[in-house]
Design an enzyme around this catalytic site. Structure first.
Site, short mmCIF file in Angstrom:
data_model
loop_
_atom_site.label_atom_id
_atom_site.label_comp_id
_atom_site.label_asym_id
_atom_site.label_seq_id
_atom_site.Cartn_x
_atom_site.Cartn_y
_atom_site.Cartn_z
N CYS A 257 87.27 38.45 62.28
CA CYS A 257 85.95 38.92 61.03
C CYS A 257 85.56 37.51 60.69
O CYS A 257 83.92 37.64 60.11
CB CYS A 257 86.87 39.38 59.42
SG CYS A 257 88.93 38.21 59.05
N LYS B 181 98.84 52.68 57.02
CA LYS B 181 98.60 53.51 58.40
C LYS B 181 97.49 52.17 59.45
O LYS B 181 96.70 50.82 59.01
CB LYS B 181 97.72 53.47 58.38
CG LYS B 181 96.87 54.90 58.89
CD LYS B 181 95.90 55.25 59.58
CE LYS B 181 94.57 54.28 59.72
NZ LYS B 181 94.54 54.31 61.12
N GLY C 98 88.95 45.87 56.69
CA GLY C 98 88.32 46.97 57.83
C GLY C 98 87.10 46.84 57.38
O GLY C 98 86.52 45.78 57.38
N SER C 99 86.09 47.28 58.15
CA SER C 99 84.69 46.86 57.88
C SER C 99 84.26 47.46 56.31
O SER C 99 84.60 47.86 55.78
CB SER C 99 84.16 48.61 59.17
OG SER C 99 84.31 49.27 58.58
N THR C 100 82.93 46.67 56.58
CA THR C 100 82.40 46.82 54.49
C THR C 100 81.70 48.31 54.69
O THR C 100 82.48 48.92 53.58
CB THR C 100 81.40 45.68 54.78
OG1 THR C 100 81.55 44.79 55.03
CG2 THR C 100 80.04 46.18 53.59
N GLU C 101 81.20 48.83 55.89
CA GLU C 101 81.20 50.46 55.92
C GLU C 101 82.04 51.09 54.74
O GLU C 101 82.12 51.96 53.94
CB GLU C 101 80.42 50.70 56.86
CG GLU C 101 80.16 52.11 57.13
CD GLU C 101 80.29 52.96 58.28
OE1 GLU C 101 80.04 52.12 58.97
OE2 GLU C 101 79.27 53.85 58.49
N GLY D 290 84.91 50.38 54.06
CA GLY D 290 85.38 50.00 52.28
C GLY D 290 84.85 50.07 51.02
O GLY D 290 85.32 50.15 50.10
#
Ligand code: TAP
Length: 481
Positions: free
Chosen positions: A289, A181, A233-236, A238
């Site tokens: 990143c 995706k 992607g973002s830590t949130e 993740g």
């Protein structure tokens, strides 16, 4: 002296945009549940209509990948799989201009970067992994490591084609099939890659591409037919995915955010270091990143480095990303521009001192001038949170020990940079910095043979190199074949 440049725009004629794109499932473009529009962040013009994959579309894609895994791909000898990867790599090279222009149109990054970095590196990843496909037994994971099965892959918008290559090439080389995706704002090069898979005669279902938003990603990672999830992607998000995959038996790798320190010692050649600082934070508008977003300068050279940095920032050219003279392109979306603006306002409110390069911003599209903050303390949000934009926070240090302490004072651990003439100091720093990659007298260098990944909240697992293969192999022989 400032030189004026004549515009040198790259032609869009090399790209044939369709009005509407379907989902790529089982080797064909098929309709899905609904559609959305993808725009150019530089002009806000609509580029194309793209299909949003709902849970039933994700289901179809996973079923196609499973069938291809069982009937074709996992049973194919590695040397045959390798041929497909070589073919894809060559097609990426042949269609490189088209891919670069399309990436720049959809993402907003300068054509110089998509042409010279993103696309060549994407091809290099396929070439590199094509070479591994028939040598997996010698990679150090046992004599006959097995693929894992169907892999669900979710990627971000900052390097759309390159992140696809980082994910798809090793998965396929190891004998897995994939459902990928792409990010909602940058689906177009993934869809062109689907055409390349058709052109390479890749067996149907080995690569499936489901476009959509976060809900599509959520449906993919939660799908019971997936054996492994690979997320960048973002830590949130993740953390959310880690929770969703817990006790599911799925293998998981997470490549998340960063807040890298770029450390400049007083013996570093100033002009070279300034180029590295600029490349570290303003490359790809800072949507990187591993960006060197925290500059740590030794106190004795602070004034000299900052003066040279401001001078150099004043020469950066911001504007039309398709112009070959452009250094800084558009911010990828309004949402990201709002996020950058909010964090910059917090920096001002908390007492840091802001300086932005005096460059005019275009009237339409999403733009942010290269910006540097001084008088930053470690407690400021701009020193702690990932801004993911062209914004640099500068701190100072006196001793190497203080530099290490400040560099490591972050929940992230993806990358770091060290600038000094002394080899011994480089090694001393590298062994103490808690970062997956430490660059010395350079920054933002990538190679498919070199593993990349993080510590702490930057995630776990490595991509690239021999280490990256491990994430797609079952060395115990227990995988469901
Ligand atoms: P995210 O918002 O995390 O989105 C990444 C991908 O996940 C997108 O495709 C997104 O779809 C999808 N997604 C969103 N919510 C989801 C959910 N609940 N479940 C499953 N998938 C979901 O990150 P971003 O803003 O696109 O990218 C920036 C971040 O990526 C930064 O933090 C950056 O540091 C990190 N990054 C890390 C690396 C490495 S190698 N460590 C490389 C590049 C970027 P939508 O696009 O539709 O939201």
């Amino acid at each position: 002296m400032r030189f004026e440049y004549s515009p040198a725009p790259e032609s869009r004629a090399v790209v044939t945009l369709r009005d509407s794109y379907g989902l790529f499932i089982g080797g064909a473009f098929v309709p899905g549940s609904s559609v959305f529009k993808t725009i150019s962040p530089a002009s806000e013009e609509v580029l194309a209509e793209v299909t949003h994959a709902g849970p039933e579309d994700v289901d179809r894609a996973v079923a196609a990948a499973r069938q291809a895994y069982e009937r074709t791909w996992s049973a194919m000898p590695g040397r045959e799989r390798g041929k497909y990867l070589f073919r894809i790599a060559r097609l990426i090279q042949e269609r490189s201009r088209e891919l670069a222009v399309l990436e720049t149109m959809d993402n907003g990054k300068p054509i110089r970067e998509s042409r010279d970095v993103d696309v060549p590196l994407a091809a290099a990843h396929f070439f590199y992994h094509a070479g591994w496909a028939d040598k997996l037994g010698y990679a150090g994971f046992g004599p006959s490591p097995r693929p894992l099965g169907v892999v669900g892959q979710v990627i971000p918008w900052n390097f759309p084609l390159l992140m696809l290559a980082w994910k798809v090439a090793p998965a396929l080389a190891c004998g897995n099939t994939v459902v990928l995706k792409p990010a909602e704002t940058t689906p177009l090069t993934a869809l062109l890659f689907a055409e390349i898979c058709q052109q390479a005669d890749l067996p149907p279902g080995v690569v499936n591409i489901v476009t959509g938003d976060g809900a599509t990603g959520q449906a993919l990672v939660a799908h019971p037919g997936i054996d492994k999830v690979a997320f960048t992607g973002s830590t949130e998000v993740g953390k959310e995915i880690a929770r969703a995959c817990a006790v599911s038996g799925k293998r998981l790798t997470l490549e998340l955010g960063g807040k890298a320190a770029n450390v400049v010692f007083d013996d570093a050649p100033v002009d070279q270091a300034v180029e590295g600082i600029v490349n570290g934070i303003f490359f790809n508008q800072g949507h990187v990143c591993c960006a060197g977003s925290r500059l740590l300068v030794q106190e004795s050279v602070y004034d000299e480095v900052l003066a040279a940095l401001r001078r150099r920032m004043g020469t950066l050219r911001l504007g039309d990303p398709l112009d070959k003279n452009t250094d800084v392109g558009a911010i990828n979306s309004r949402a990201q521009l709002d996020k950058i603006s909010e964090l910059v306002s917090s920096g001002e409110a908390e007492g840091a001192s802001r300086w932005s390069a005096p460059c005019p911003l275009p009237d339409r599209g999403f733009w942010f001038a290269p910006t540097v903050f001084t008088e930053v303390s470690q407690a400021h949000r701009i020193a702690r949170e990932e801004i993911f934009g062209p914004v640099l926070s500068v701190l100072t240090f006196r001793t190497p020990a203080e530099a290490v302490e400040k560099a490591n004072n972050t929940p992230y651990g993806l990358s770091a940079g060290v600038w000094t003439e002394k080899g011994s100091l480089i090694l001393w720093m590298a062994s103490r910095l808690r970062a997956g990659v430490v660059w010395a007298n350079t920054f933002n260098r990538f190679d498919p043979s070199s593993p990349f990944g993080g510590y702490k909240e930057s995630g776990f697992g490595r991509e690239g190199g021999r280490h990256g293969l491990e994430a797609y192999l079952d060395a115990t022989g227990n995988a469901d074949v």
